[in-house]
Design a protein around this motif. Structure first.
Motif, PDB file in Angstrom:
ATOM      1  N   MET A 217       0.846  -1.191   0.000  1.00 12.31           N
ATOM      2  CA  MET A 217       0.000   0.000   0.000  1.00 12.31           C
ATOM      3  C   MET A 217       0.882   1.242   0.000  1.00 12.31           C
ATOM      4  N   ALA A 218       0.680   2.117  -0.955  1.00 16.22           N
ATOM      5  CA  ALA A 218       1.492   3.329  -1.048  1.00 16.22           C
ATOM      6  C   ALA A 218       1.162   4.274   0.111  1.00 16.22           C
ATOM      7  N   LYS A 219       2.203   4.870   0.640  1.00 10.45           N
ATOM      8  CA  LYS A 219       2.028   5.843   1.718  1.00 10.45           C
ATOM      9  C   LYS A 219       2.094   7.234   1.117  1.00 10.45           C
ATOM     10  N   HIS A 220       1.585   8.189   1.838  1.00  8.82           N
ATOM     11  CA  HIS A 220       1.595   9.553   1.341  1.00  8.82           C
ATOM     12  C   HIS A 220       2.123  10.491   2.413  1.00  8.82           C
ATOM     13  N   GLY A 221       2.464  11.663   1.977  1.00 11.18           N
ATOM     14  CA  GLY A 221       2.807  12.729   2.891  1.00 11.18           C
ATOM     15  C   GLY A 221       4.000  12.442   3.763  1.00 11.18           C
ATOM     16  N   LYS A 222       3.815  12.698   5.038  1.00 16.68           N
ATOM     17  CA  LYS A 222       4.919  12.643   5.994  1.00 16.68           C
ATOM     18  C   LYS A 222       5.582  11.265   6.028  1.00 16.68           C
ATOM     19  N   GLU A 223       4.793  10.189   6.052  1.00 10.64           N
ATOM     20  CA  GLU A 223       5.369   8.835   6.095  1.00 10.64           C
ATOM     21  C   GLU A 223       6.259   8.584   4.883  1.00 10.64           C
ATOM     22  N   LEU A 224       5.796   9.009   3.710  1.00  7.63           N
ATOM     23  CA  LEU A 224       6.568   8.814   2.480  1.00  7.63           C
ATOM     24  C   LEU A 224       7.836   9.663   2.511  1.00  7.63           C
ATOM     25  N   ALA A 225       7.727  10.904   2.974  1.00  8.81           N
ATOM     26  CA  ALA A 225       8.899  11.779   3.075  1.00  8.81           C
ATOM     27  C   ALA A 225       9.947  11.163   3.994  1.00  8.81           C
ATOM     28  N   LEU A 226       9.509  10.619   5.119  1.00 10.67           N
ATOM     29  CA  LEU A 226      10.446  10.006   6.059  1.00 10.67           C
ATOM     30  C   LEU A 226      11.041   8.712   5.495  1.00 10.67           C
ATOM     31  N   ALA A 227      10.274   7.969   4.704  1.00 14.49           N
ATOM     32  CA  ALA A 227      10.817   6.772   4.044  1.00 14.49           C
ATOM     33  C   ALA A 227      11.903   7.178   3.044  1.00 14.49           C
ATOM     34  N   CYS A 228      11.679   8.260   2.312  1.00 17.15           N
ATOM     35  CA  CYS A 228      12.686   8.761   1.360  1.00 17.15           C
ATOM     36  C   CYS A 228      13.949   9.183   2.109  1.00 17.15           C
ATOM     37  N   ALA A 229      13.776   9.879   3.226  1.00 19.67           N
ATOM     38  CA  ALA A 229      14.919  10.327   4.024  1.00 19.67           C
ATOM     39  C   ALA A 229      15.687   9.130   4.589  1.00 19.67           C
ATOM     40  N   LYS A 230      14.963   8.121   5.050  1.00 25.90           N
ATOM     41  CA  LYS A 230      15.608   6.922   5.606  1.00 25.90           C
ATOM     42  C   LYS A 230      16.412   6.197   4.522  1.00 25.90           C
ATOM     43  N   ALA A 231      15.846   6.083   3.329  1.00 23.33           N
ATOM     44  CA  ALA A 231      16.557   5.424   2.231  1.00 23.33           C
ATOM     45  C   ALA A 231      17.829   6.192   1.876  1.00 23.33           C
ATOM     46  N   ALA A 232      17.749   7.509   1.866  1.00 23.47           N
ATOM     47  CA  ALA A 232      18.923   8.337   1.573  1.00 23.47           C
ATOM     48  C   ALA A 232      19.982   8.158   2.661  1.00 23.47           C
ATOM     49  N   ALA A 233      19.535   8.064   3.912  1.00 24.10           N
ATOM     50  CA  ALA A 233      20.469   7.900   5.034  1.00 24.10           C
ATOM     51  C   ALA A 233      21.205   6.569   4.942  1.00 24.10           C
ATOM     52  N   GLU A 234      20.516   5.536   4.482  1.00 23.57           N
ATOM     53  CA  GLU A 234      21.135   4.214   4.417  1.00 23.57           C
ATOM     54  C   GLU A 234      22.286   4.159   3.417  1.00 23.57           C
ATOM     55  N   ILE A 235      22.307   5.074   2.443  1.00 26.70           N
ATOM     56  CA  ILE A 235      23.393   5.108   1.456  1.00 26.70           C
ATOM     57  C   ILE A 235      24.339   6.278   1.756  1.00 26.70           C
ATOM     58  N   GLN A 236      24.260   6.782   2.982  1.00 26.05           N
ATOM     59  CA  GLN A 236      25.126   7.851   3.469  1.00 26.05           C
ATOM     60  C   GLN A 236      24.981   9.172   2.708  1.00 26.05           C
ATOM     61  N   ALA A 237      23.755   9.503   2.286  1.00 30.47           N
ATOM     62  CA  ALA A 237      23.520  10.847   1.746  1.00 30.47           C
ATOM     63  C   ALA A 237      23.826  11.834   2.864  1.00 30.47           C
ATOM     64  N   GLU A 238      24.244  13.024   2.492  1.00 37.87           N
ATOM     65  CA  GLU A 238      24.668  14.008   3.480  1.00 37.87           C
ATOM     66  C   GLU A 238      23.589  15.059   3.712  1.00 37.87           C
ATOM     67  N   ASP A 239      23.543  15.587   4.928  1.00 35.45           N
ATOM     68  CA  ASP A 239      22.685  16.717   5.304  1.00 35.45           C
ATOM     69  C   ASP A 239      21.245  16.528   4.821  1.00 35.45           C
ATOM     70  N   ILE A 240      20.623  15.444   5.268  1.00 39.68           N
ATOM     71  CA  ILE A 240      19.252  15.121   4.859  1.00 39.68           C
ATOM     72  C   ILE A 240      18.283  15.968   5.673  1.00 39.68           C
ATOM     73  N   ARG A 241      17.432  16.690   4.978  1.00 39.23           N
ATOM     74  CA  ARG A 241      16.449  17.537   5.659  1.00 39.23           C
ATOM     75  C   ARG A 241      15.081  17.333   5.020  1.00 39.23           C
TER      76      ARG A 241
END
Length: 118
Positions: free
Chosen positions: A1-25
């Motif tokens: 089930m696709a998530k929207h809004g805040k949950e989706l934004a936080l999932a995107c941030a978590k995925a970026a963090a797992e690959i060591q993206a920098e300064d995630i906001r």
């Protein structure tokens, strides 16, 4: 089930963090932008890192939420790519371009959402 809004934004941030993206906001743009509800901004320091961030955000977010970007603007060699999930826009930028364009300043009125540690 696709998530929207805040949950989706936080999932995107978590995925970026797992690959060591920098300064995630993550910013809540509801009431400030007609384009999207949330914006995720992150940086990478090299072309391979930017490619890895894009690959992992797309892949992990799809695996975790079933969401796929409706569109992607830009190319890695331009050093700025936007993944458009409609409710969430993910800006993956080379650190030099991010400093130059300073999106955080542009959306200074937006409420920043705390990103949990990965």
């Amino acid at each position: 089930m696709a998530k929207h809004g805040k949950e989706l934004a936080l999932a995107c941030a978590k995925a970026a963090a797992e690959i060591q993206a920098e300064d995630i906001r993550v910013f809540d743009l509801r009431g400030l932008s007609s384009l999207t509800d949330f914006m995720v901004v992150c940086s990478g320091g090299s072309m391979p890192h930017l490619r890895a961030i894009l690959r992992d955000v797309r892949g992990h977010v799809d695996d975790w939420t079933g969401a796929k970007p409706a569109n992607a603007e830009g190319r890695v060699d331009s050093r700025w790519v936007v993944l458009d999930y409609i409710d969430v826009m993910v800006h993956v930028m080379h650190e030099e371009l991010r400093e130059f364009y300073s999106l955080e300043t542009l959306w200074g009125d937006a409420k920043e959402i705390e990103v949990p540690e990965a």
